[in-house]
Design an enzyme around this catalytic site. Structure first.
Site, PDB file in Angstrom:
ATOM      1  N   SER A   5     -27.316 -47.523 -18.284  1.00 32.41           N
ATOM      2  CA  SER A   5     -27.999 -47.029 -17.084  1.00 32.41           C
ATOM      3  C   SER A   5     -28.695 -48.171 -16.359  1.00 32.41           C
ATOM      4  CB  SER A   5     -29.039 -45.964 -17.472  1.00 32.41           C
ATOM      5  OG  SER A   5     -28.430 -44.826 -18.020  1.00 32.41           O
TER       6      SER A   5
ATOM      7  N   ARG B  43     -37.618 -48.382 -13.603  1.00 30.73           N
ATOM      8  CA  ARG B  43     -37.946 -47.165 -14.353  1.00 30.73           C
ATOM      9  C   ARG B  43     -38.008 -45.950 -13.433  1.00 30.73           C
ATOM     10  NH1 ARG B  43     -37.786 -47.290 -20.051  1.00 30.73           N
ATOM     11  NH2 ARG B  43     -37.863 -49.503 -20.586  1.00 30.73           N
TER      12      ARG B  43
ATOM     13  N   HIS C  19     -34.479 -45.032 -12.572  1.00 33.96           N
ATOM     14  CA  HIS C  19     -33.863 -44.429 -13.763  1.00 33.96           C
ATOM     15  C   HIS C  19     -34.276 -42.975 -13.919  1.00 33.96           C
ATOM     16  CE1 HIS C  19     -33.547 -43.904 -18.287  1.00 33.96           C
ATOM     17  NE2 HIS C  19     -32.311 -44.201 -17.929  1.00 33.96           N
TER      18      HIS C  19
END
Length: 216
Positions: A14, A37, A40
């Site tokens: 990812s 982050r 994600h």
């Protein structure tokens, strides 16, 4: 049915995809891990273009959390996404308490329960990191209190409420207020955001803090 099952491999791939598909060069180096982050958490690489952050947000938030700052959340969804295992000693994660009494108070005051939650933080705001990922009214109300001279003030605000009514406007108010007062902040312009993205931003700061502590 064939698909990737190993959690570490899924995470690694990812992040590789994010690195290939996202240009983060316009962001300060210390903000890029936080942006990754956040991306994600929502699966949208283009939010990188809308991330707005004060220059010292990452550093100030990290120092505050290292010193045991409170993390104040606008919703239980936001609080649930924050990894408590990464909290430094002395740090407190404060989630809101929604109940019938609060619902009644909100109805009488003709406001939202989230706005009353923001009012309730009071002394807990001292050097805290505020995380708003759900309710624009919580962000609006916090800014109203600060504009009226409320004390104490937080170390920083992660203001990423999501929605069609008030979300974009509340973030614009956050940017304007924080740039004027030099209060540290992180947000995403527009309607997008949410509890998962806000929690991911906190986790990125906590993870950086945890990793640094292990190295030391």
């Amino acid at each position: 049915m064939t698909y990737l099952r190993d959690p570490q491999s899924i995470t690694r791939e990812s992040f590789d995809i994010i690195a290939r598909e996202t240009d983060l060069t316009h962001l300060d180096a210390n903000l890029r891990p936080i942006a990754v982050r956040m991306i994600h958490a929502c699966g949208m690489t283009d939010i990188a273009d809308d991330i707005v952050c004060s220059p010292r947000f990452a550093h100030v938030s990290r120092c505050a959390l290292q010193n045991g700052a409170n993390i104040l959340c606008d919703s239980n969804m936001t609080a649930a996404g924050i990894k408590r295992s990464l909290l430094p000693d002395g740090g407190r994660l404060i989630a809101p308490e929604f109940n019938e009494q609060l619902k009644t108070r909100a109805a009488k005051a003709k406001t939202t329960q989230s706005a009353l939650i923001a009012e309730s933080w009071g002394a807990a705001l001292q050097d805290a990191v505020v995380v708003i990922g759900n309710a624009p009214t919580a962000l609006f109300r916090l800014l109203e209190l600060l504009m009226d001279g409320a004390s104490p003030v937080p170390a920083g605000i992660i203001g990423i409420p999501v929605g069609f009514v008030g979300a974009s406007e509340s973030k614009q108010k956050l940017i304007a207020y924080c740039q004027q007062t030099q209060l540290e902040f992180l947000t995403i312009r527009g309607r997008r955001g949410g509890s998962a993205v806000a929690a991911a931003a906190v986790n990125a700061v906590l993870l950086d803090l945890s990793t640094s502590s292990e190295i030391q």
